[in-house]
Write a protein that holds these residues in place. Structure first.
Motif, mmCIF file in Angstrom:
data_model
loop_
_atom_site.group_PDB
_atom_site.id
_atom_site.type_symbol
_atom_site.label_atom_id
_atom_site.label_comp_id
_atom_site.label_asym_id
_atom_site.label_seq_id
_atom_site.Cartn_x
_atom_site.Cartn_y
_atom_site.Cartn_z
ATOM 1 N N ASN A 343 0.785 -1.301 0.088
ATOM 2 C CA ASN A 343 0.067 -0.085 0.043
ATOM 3 C C ASN A 343 0.811 1.246 0.135
ATOM 4 N N LEU A 373 -1.707 -3.452 -9.904
ATOM 5 C CA LEU A 373 -3.122 -3.434 -10.449
ATOM 6 C C LEU A 373 -3.440 -4.202 -11.556
ATOM 7 N N VAL A 383 -8.005 -2.630 -3.767
ATOM 8 C CA VAL A 383 -8.559 -1.712 -4.480
ATOM 9 C C VAL A 383 -10.011 -2.172 -5.091
ATOM 10 N N ASP A 384 -11.072 -1.798 -4.939
ATOM 11 C CA ASP A 384 -12.469 -2.562 -5.395
ATOM 12 C C ASP A 384 -12.304 -2.271 -6.979
ATOM 13 N N ILE A 387 -13.008 0.844 -9.128
ATOM 14 C CA ILE A 387 -11.507 1.671 -9.450
ATOM 15 C C ILE A 387 -10.672 1.119 -10.403
ATOM 16 N N THR A 388 -10.509 -0.266 -10.154
ATOM 17 C CA THR A 388 -9.499 -1.144 -11.170
ATOM 18 C C THR A 388 -10.054 -0.732 -12.518
ATOM 19 N N ALA A 407 -7.453 5.402 -7.231
ATOM 20 C CA ALA A 407 -6.601 4.387 -6.414
ATOM 21 C C ALA A 407 -5.793 4.861 -5.388
ATOM 22 N N HIS A 410 -7.631 6.098 -2.298
ATOM 23 C CA HIS A 410 -8.400 5.150 -1.736
ATOM 24 C C HIS A 410 -7.517 4.258 -0.781
ATOM 25 N N ILE A 411 -6.248 4.129 -1.500
ATOM 26 C CA ILE A 411 -5.208 3.507 -0.567
ATOM 27 C C ILE A 411 -4.746 4.348 0.527
#
Length: 456
Positions: A343, A373, A383-384, A387-388, A407, A410-411
């Protein structure tokens, strides 16, 4: 008082004063002492003769204006217009003149309609639009409908005690009043007020508007039968209202000065130790002396040379921790133990990407995507899928230095809410902090010995 109402009142007072209604053509089967009636043709003739109007069309227009504002009304019709014929018109009682009573509230209209349902069904039966309005009002005032019903019942009992002729005249006058303020659909409403403005004017000053839609539950909010439900919800009006509210909020102070002062004081007290002009640093202040030992101490990565004040600052927030090279290194070691070191690596790689020259961006973007990713990545981050997928689409279209923004955020939030708090509670941070304290104590004792030796 507005000038049109003033002129209408002057004309009407003169009409009543000379008993023009009785002299020109009273309906003789009614008592002229309690009612004033006149035919439309006689009324137009009198207007042309006494208020200096030469054109008959203009006289009809003046009379229609007076009728539309509720100063007299047709006996057998609910359309407030004056015709130059034998139609009979009745003068409105002064207490119902619009110049003497303000805009009525919806609760008053609800009481009136509810009272009509309790009276003579044949003579006072509700029209279709009135029945619809009653249903809407009952839904609007559902919480206090019992109170409205009790008021209507009390008024109905009082009306029953009146003389039949008096009751008939009063019913017609009251109905004419509501024909002015709640007209038949299709009629022009001379007292029309925009429902949103009326709701805002009648709202309590401490109430705030949360929704952009009109609030129909506000007592006094305008409800006109001539307006359909679809007309009330205009997106453009709602957007304009929201823009005006936001502009007002920009001008208005949203936080109390005392709260702001407390926040500033807390901030200065927290960082006073780290300001070389407020708290004398150890070693000496580089802004006063020529020594740069203080700056060198702030940059060192050697755990033995890191001062306690730097380690304490890591607990302020995660931004302070990541700004310090030593803190970032310690946090990275902690995350590796927690099996979430990828992360921080991903976040640092995205941060580095934004500072690269444009010619290196394309290569670095593909490196980050492949490592963190892509399917089967060496260091996949948590990451959900949404978002990916967003990042993958951007990679196919135009991979820029900002392709990983969602992303990265989010991290960062994940590290801030979970990993950072666990790091501050961990033995690793506590031992590092206690080690710097012991070192500080040894340094102070060594200085005391040096001072004593110099003194001797």
């Amino acid at each position: 008082m507005s000038s049109p109402y003033l002129s209408y009142r002057q004309i009407l007072k003169f009409l009543i004063h000379i008993k023009i209604a009785y002299n020109l053509g009273v309906c003789h089967d009614l008592d002229p002492r309690s009612i004033e009636e006149v035919q439309g043709a006689d009324l137009i003739t009198w207007i042309m003769k006494n208020i200096d109007v030469d054109d008959q069309v203009e006289a009809v227009h003046v009379a229609t204006l007076m009728a539309s504002h509720g100063y007299f009304f047709p006996i057998d019709d609910h359309y407030l217009i004056v015709k130059n014929d034998n139609t009979y018109y009745r003068f409105q009682t002064p207490c119902f003149w619009p110049s003497r009573c303000g805009e009525p509230e919806n609760t008053d209209y609800a009481v009136y309609l509810c009272k009509r349902t309790m009276q003579n069904k044949q003579r006072l039966e509700l029209a279709d639009y009135e029945a619809e309005n009653l249903a809407r009002l009952q839904k609007m005032f559902s919480r206090k409908w019992e109170f409205i019903y009790m008021q209507a019942e009390a008024q109905a009992k009082v009306d029953k005690k009146r003389d039949k002729l008096e009751r008939k005249v009063l019913d017609s006058q009251e109905r004419a009043f509501w024909d002015v303020h709640r007209p038949v659909p299709g009629c022009v409403n001379t007292t029309e007020v925009d429902i949103k403005k009326a709701c805002r004017m009648n709202r309590h000053p401490k109430m705030t508007r949360v929704s952009s839609m009109p609030n129909y539950a506000v007592p006094g909010g305008r409800l006109s039968p001539s307006i359909s439900e679809s007309d009330l919800f205009n997106p453009c009006d709602n957007i304009r209202h929201d823009i005006s509210l936001l502009r007002k909020k920009l001008e208005k102070r949203r936080v109390k000065i005392s709260k702001v002062s407390e926040s500033y004081l807390a901030y200065y007290e927290q960082y006073a130790e780290y300001d070389a002009f407020i708290t004398a640093p150890d070693p000496s202040n580089p802004w006063i002396s020529d020594s740069t030992d203080f700056w060198e101490q702030e940059k060192t990565l050697n755990p033995r040379d890191i001062p306690q004040r730097r380690v304490k600052r890591w607990a302020f927030n995660i931004e302070e921790l990541l700004q310090d090279p030593a803190g970032k290194d310690q946090f990275s070691k902690f995350l590796d133990k927690e099996f979430s070191g990828e992360n921080l690596k991903f976040w640092l790689a995205c941060k580095e990407l934004k500072g690269l020259p444009i010619r290196e961006v394309h290569r670095k973007v593909h490196e980050i995507f492949t490592e963190f990713l892509a399917p089967g990545a060496h260091n996949p981050v948590n990451v959900d899928g949404t978002i990916t997928e967003l990042v993958r689409n951007r990679m196919e279209v135009n991979p820029t230095r900002y392709v990983f923004d969602e992303a990265q955020d989010h991290i960062f939030k994940l590290m801030k809410s979970d990993s950072y708090s666990r790091y501050l509670r961990s033995d690793q941070y506590k031992e590092f902090l206690s080690g710097t304290r012991k070192k500080l104590v040894r340094m102070k004792s060594r200085k005391r010995l040096e001072i004593r030796k110099v003194a001797v």
